[in-house]
Design a protein around this motif. Structure first.
Motif, PDB file in Angstrom:
ATOM      1  N   VAL A   1       0.835  -1.208   0.000  1.00 29.52           N
ATOM      2  CA  VAL A   1       0.000   0.000   0.000  1.00 29.52           C
ATOM      3  C   VAL A   1       0.868   1.256   0.000  1.00 29.52           C
ATOM      4  CG1 VAL A   1      -1.742   1.286   1.291  1.00 29.52           C
ATOM      5  CG2 VAL A   1      -1.885  -1.197   1.171  1.00 29.52           C
ATOM      6  N   ALA A   2       1.929   1.255   0.793  1.00 25.23           N
ATOM      7  CA  ALA A   2       2.746   2.457   0.969  1.00 25.23           C
ATOM      8  C   ALA A   2       3.522   2.838  -0.289  1.00 25.23           C
ATOM      9  CB  ALA A   2       3.717   2.258   2.130  1.00 25.23           C
ATOM     10  N   ARG A   3       4.008   1.884  -1.020  1.00 24.46           N
ATOM     11  CA  ARG A   3       4.821   2.208  -2.204  1.00 24.46           C
ATOM     12  C   ARG A   3       4.034   3.012  -3.245  1.00 24.46           C
ATOM     13  NH1 ARG A   3       9.544   1.729  -4.433  1.00 24.46           N
ATOM     14  NH2 ARG A   3       9.772   1.381  -6.670  1.00 24.46           N
ATOM     15  N   PRO A   4       2.838   2.589  -3.635  1.00 19.64           N
ATOM     16  CA  PRO A   4       2.091   3.410  -4.592  1.00 19.64           C
ATOM     17  C   PRO A   4       1.761   4.803  -4.053  1.00 19.64           C
ATOM     18  CG  PRO A   4       1.132   1.215  -4.472  1.00 19.64           C
ATOM     19  CD  PRO A   4       2.163   1.309  -3.386  1.00 19.64           C
ATOM     20  N   ILE A   5       1.485   4.900  -2.771  1.00 22.29           N
ATOM     21  CA  ILE A   5       1.180   6.204  -2.172  1.00 22.29           C
ATOM     22  C   ILE A   5       2.425   7.079  -2.176  1.00 22.29           C
ATOM     23  CG2 ILE A   5       0.512   7.393  -0.040  1.00 22.29           C
ATOM     24  CD1 ILE A   5      -1.245   4.905   0.574  1.00 22.29           C
ATOM     25  N   GLY A   6       3.561   6.521  -1.778  1.00 20.92           N
ATOM     26  CA  GLY A   6       4.808   7.272  -1.759  1.00 20.92           C
ATOM     27  C   GLY A   6       5.231   7.725  -3.143  1.00 20.92           C
ATOM     28  N   LEU A   7       5.131   6.823  -4.118  1.00 22.30           N
ATOM     29  CA  LEU A   7       5.498   7.188  -5.487  1.00 22.30           C
ATOM     30  C   LEU A   7       4.577   8.262  -6.046  1.00 22.30           C
ATOM     31  CD1 LEU A   7       6.455   3.750  -7.090  1.00 22.30           C
ATOM     32  CD2 LEU A   7       7.970   5.641  -6.466  1.00 22.30           C
ATOM     33  N   ASN A   8       3.299   8.210  -5.658  1.00 23.55           N
ATOM     34  CA  ASN A   8       2.361   9.236  -6.113  1.00 23.55           C
ATOM     35  C   ASN A   8       2.749  10.607  -5.560  1.00 23.55           C
ATOM     36  OD1 ASN A   8      -0.290   9.859  -7.462  1.00 23.55           O
ATOM     37  ND2 ASN A   8      -0.662  10.654  -5.412  1.00 23.55           N
ATOM     38  N   ASP A   9       3.266  10.644  -4.350  1.00 21.35           N
ATOM     39  CA  ASP A   9       3.688  11.916  -3.757  1.00 21.35           C
ATOM     40  C   ASP A   9       5.010  12.391  -4.344  1.00 21.35           C
ATOM     41  OD1 ASP A   9       3.444  14.056  -1.735  1.00 21.35           O
ATOM     42  OD2 ASP A   9       5.224  13.107  -0.881  1.00 21.35           O
ATOM     43  N   ILE A  10       5.962  11.475  -4.479  1.00 20.92           N
ATOM     44  CA  ILE A  10       7.291  11.844  -4.969  1.00 20.92           C
ATOM     45  C   ILE A  10       7.267  12.210  -6.448  1.00 20.92           C
ATOM     46  CG2 ILE A  10       9.612  10.945  -5.407  1.00 20.92           C
ATOM     47  CD1 ILE A  10       9.237   9.246  -2.844  1.00 20.92           C
ATOM     48  N   ARG A  11       6.523  11.432  -7.226  1.00 22.85           N
ATOM     49  CA  ARG A  11       6.450  11.654  -8.681  1.00 22.85           C
ATOM     50  C   ARG A  11       5.015  11.989  -9.076  1.00 22.85           C
ATOM     51  NH1 ARG A  11       9.489   6.061  -9.562  1.00 22.85           N
ATOM     52  NH2 ARG A  11      11.505   6.651  -8.723  1.00 22.85           N
ATOM     53  N   ALA A  12       4.523  13.098  -8.568  1.00 28.58           N
ATOM     54  CA  ALA A  12       3.118  13.473  -8.732  1.00 28.58           C
ATOM     55  C   ALA A  12       2.687  13.609 -10.187  1.00 28.58           C
ATOM     56  CB  ALA A  12       2.840  14.766  -7.983  1.00 28.58           C
ATOM     57  N   LYS A  13       3.584  13.993 -11.076  1.00 30.62           N
ATOM     58  CA  LYS A  13       3.223  14.207 -12.480  1.00 30.62           C
ATOM     59  C   LYS A  13       3.295  12.930 -13.315  1.00 30.62           C
ATOM     60  CE  LYS A  13       4.509  19.017 -12.349  1.00 30.62           C
ATOM     61  NZ  LYS A  13       5.394  20.074 -12.822  1.00 30.62           N
ATOM     62  N   GLN A  14       3.846  11.870 -12.736  1.00 28.05           N
ATOM     63  CA  GLN A  14       3.993  10.608 -13.459  1.00 28.05           C
ATOM     64  C   GLN A  14       2.751   9.743 -13.234  1.00 28.05           C
ATOM     65  OE1 GLN A  14       7.694   8.611 -12.694  1.00 28.05           O
ATOM     66  NE2 GLN A  14       6.831   6.610 -13.173  1.00 28.05           N
TER      67      GLN A  14
END
Length: 140
Positions: free
Chosen positions: A70-83
């Motif tokens: 769960v955390a990885r998709p949430i973290g990646l969404n925050d770090i790479r918001a435009k991707q």
């Protein structure tokens, strides 16, 4: 209302939070930030009865494996918001939203999903500037 009452009734009980630790620098930074939040530097400006426990990755705890899913998709969404992040679609629909069940997956930022510390990334190698998130779902 039930959640609020349960929170008030059990506020004095300490809850352990298990966190996967990878290196000493990460451990020290996370422990410091966790203590700050629990000591009252949070949206409600109140003491929180949490205790952090760091577990090494090799302990292979089932709960940590599930949290990583769960955390990885949430973290990646925050770090790479435009991707584009297809894996974030499912967790996004589970957050508490400003408009409630009528608009799941919308208006969850700083309500059902809070990022601590809120960061303004300069570049991958530079430190970030922390900014406190706003809003308190418990007060609504």
């Amino acid at each position: 209302m039930r959640v609020f009452l349960a929170e008030k009734m059990q506020y004095h009980l300490q809850t352990d939070v298990v966190v996967e630790c990878r290196d000493k620098k990460e451990y020290a930074e996370l422990a410091l930030e966790f203590r700050r939040i629990c000591d009252g530097e949070n949206t409600g400006n109140r003491q929180l009865p949490f205790n952090v426990i760091f577990a090494e990755k090799k302990t292979n705890l089932t709960g940590l494996q599930l949290a990583n899913l769960v955390a990885r998709p949430i973290g990646l969404n925050d770090i790479r918001a435009k991707q584009a992040n297809q894996a974030f679609g499912l967790p996004k629909n589970k957050f508490f939203c400003a408009a409630g069940l009528d608009h799941v997956g919308q208006g969850y930022q700083n309500i059902g999903l809070k990022i601590y510390p809120a960061q303004k990334a300069k570049s991958p190698g530079e430190p970030t500037e922390a900014a406190a998130p706003t809003g308190n779902p418990q007060s609504t």
